[in-house]
Design a protein around this motif. Structure first.
Motif, PDB file in Angstrom:
ATOM      1  N   ASP A 203      37.921  57.175  58.583  1.00 30.40           N
ATOM      2  CA  ASP A 203      37.100  56.581  59.487  1.00 30.40           C
ATOM      3  C   ASP A 203      37.558  57.531  60.777  1.00 30.40           C
ATOM      4  O   ASP A 203      38.497  56.788  61.318  1.00 30.40           O
ATOM      5  N   GLN A 204      37.237  58.638  61.311  1.00 29.90           N
ATOM      6  CA  GLN A 204      37.838  59.041  62.387  1.00 29.90           C
ATOM      7  C   GLN A 204      36.845  59.437  63.671  1.00 29.90           C
ATOM      8  O   GLN A 204      37.288  60.322  64.417  1.00 29.90           O
ATOM      9  N   ALA A 205      35.729  58.846  63.704  1.00 34.67           N
ATOM     10  CA  ALA A 205      34.638  59.404  64.688  1.00 34.67           C
ATOM     11  C   ALA A 205      35.203  58.929  66.201  1.00 34.67           C
ATOM     12  O   ALA A 205      35.497  58.044  66.237  1.00 34.67           O
ATOM     13  N   GLY A 206      34.993  60.162  66.904  1.00 33.03           N
ATOM     14  CA  GLY A 206      35.411  59.903  68.237  1.00 33.03           C
ATOM     15  C   GLY A 206      36.678  59.937  68.707  1.00 33.03           C
ATOM     16  O   GLY A 206      37.065  60.036  69.799  1.00 33.03           O
ATOM     17  N   ALA A 207      37.751  60.056  67.723  1.00 32.52           N
ATOM     18  CA  ALA A 207      39.095  59.932  68.083  1.00 32.52           C
ATOM     19  C   ALA A 207      39.419  61.219  68.656  1.00 32.52           C
ATOM     20  O   ALA A 207      38.953  62.254  67.924  1.00 32.52           O
TER      21      ALA A 207
ATOM     22  N   GLY B 158      43.964  51.465  65.549  1.00 39.91           N
ATOM     23  CA  GLY B 158      43.693  51.835  63.913  1.00 39.91           C
ATOM     24  C   GLY B 158      45.018  51.810  63.451  1.00 39.91           C
ATOM     25  O   GLY B 158      46.091  51.297  63.613  1.00 39.91           O
ATOM     26  N   GLY B 159      45.129  52.948  62.470  1.00 43.34           N
ATOM     27  CA  GLY B 159      46.282  53.217  61.787  1.00 43.34           C
ATOM     28  C   GLY B 159      45.989  53.894  60.342  1.00 43.34           C
ATOM     29  O   GLY B 159      45.069  54.758  60.360  1.00 43.34           O
TER      30      GLY B 159
ATOM     31  N   HIS C 175      42.416  55.669  59.821  1.00 37.31           N
ATOM     32  CA  HIS C 175      41.457  54.986  60.560  1.00 37.31           C
ATOM     33  C   HIS C 175      41.720  54.974  61.896  1.00 37.31           C
ATOM     34  O   HIS C 175      42.642  54.203  62.378  1.00 37.31           O
ATOM     35  N   ALA C 176      41.257  55.852  62.532  1.00 37.82           N
ATOM     36  CA  ALA C 176      41.331  56.129  64.138  1.00 37.82           C
ATOM     37  C   ALA C 176      40.329  55.639  64.739  1.00 37.82           C
ATOM     38  O   ALA C 176      38.982  55.951  64.418  1.00 37.82           O
ATOM     39  N   ALA C 177      40.330  55.310  66.165  1.00 35.94           N
ATOM     40  CA  ALA C 177      39.327  55.057  67.077  1.00 35.94           C
ATOM     41  C   ALA C 177      39.730  55.603  68.357  1.00 35.94           C
ATOM     42  O   ALA C 177      40.364  56.014  68.576  1.00 35.94           O
ATOM     43  N   VAL C 178      38.391  55.710  69.249  1.00 36.56           N
ATOM     44  CA  VAL C 178      38.587  56.475  70.334  1.00 36.56           C
ATOM     45  C   VAL C 178      39.567  55.711  71.285  1.00 36.56           C
ATOM     46  O   VAL C 178      40.459  56.540  72.187  1.00 36.56           O
TER      47      VAL C 178
END
Length: 133
Positions: A3-7, A58-59, A51-54
Motif C-alpha cells: 500500500d504505497q498510494a501518495g507516499a 507506516g512501515g 506500507h507507507a503513507a503520505v
C-alpha cells in the motif's frame, strides 16, 4: 500487496531499505522470506510488504504464508461452516506460532516490531536497528 498510494519517493525508498533488511535478517535466521508483490503472492514463507503513507507513517508488514494446499483446505472448511475441523486449528496454530517466532527474531536483531491486532497474523516493523523513530 504493498500500500504505497501518495507516499513520497523518499518514504518509499526508506521502507524499501527496511523491507530488504527484514528479508535479510529472516534469511539469516534460516527462514524463507521474500518481498511481496503481484508476481509472488501466495508463495510459502515470510511475505514482506511495504506500507507507507503520505505523512511518512507506516512501515513494513510481515505475514507467514503457508502452502496453498493447506490454505485451500482451511478455506473449504470455513466456507462450508466446518470451523471445528482440526485443519482450522492447525492452520491458526501455524500462523500464530510463526508470527510470534518472527517477532522474536526481528526484535532480538534490534528491529522495532509491533503486533497491531492480537488476532491478526500480521506483524509491523517500524524501524531497523540503529534507526529508532
Amino acid at each position: 500487496m504493498s500500500d504505497q498510494a501518495g507516499a513520497s519517493n523518499d518514504v518509499l525508498a526508506a521502507y524499501g531499505r527496511l523491507a530488504t533488511q527484514v528479508c535479510a535478517e529472516l534469511a539469516r535466521a534460516g527462514l524463507v522470506s521474500y518481498r511481496g508483490n503481484r508476481d509472488v503472492e501466495g508463495r510459502p514463507g515470510a511475505e514482506v510488504e511495504i506500507h507507507a503513507a503520505v505523512d511518512g507513517s507506516g512501515g513494513v508488514s510481515v505475514s507467514w504464508i503457508t502452502k496453498s494446499e493447506l490454505l485451500d483446505e482451511v478455506q473449504d472448511a470455513i466456507f462450508s461452516g466446518q470451523t471445528e475441523r482440526p485443519v482450522v486449528a492447525y492452520y491458526e496454530a501455524i500462523k500464530g506460532t510463526m508470527r510470534n517466532a518472527i517477532k522474536s527474531i526481528l526484535s532480538a536483531a534490534g528491529f522495532t516490531v509491533e503486533i497491531v491486532e492480537e488476532m491478526s497474523p500480521v506483524l509491523y516493523v517500524r524501524s531497523a536497528p540503529g534507526n529508532k523513530s
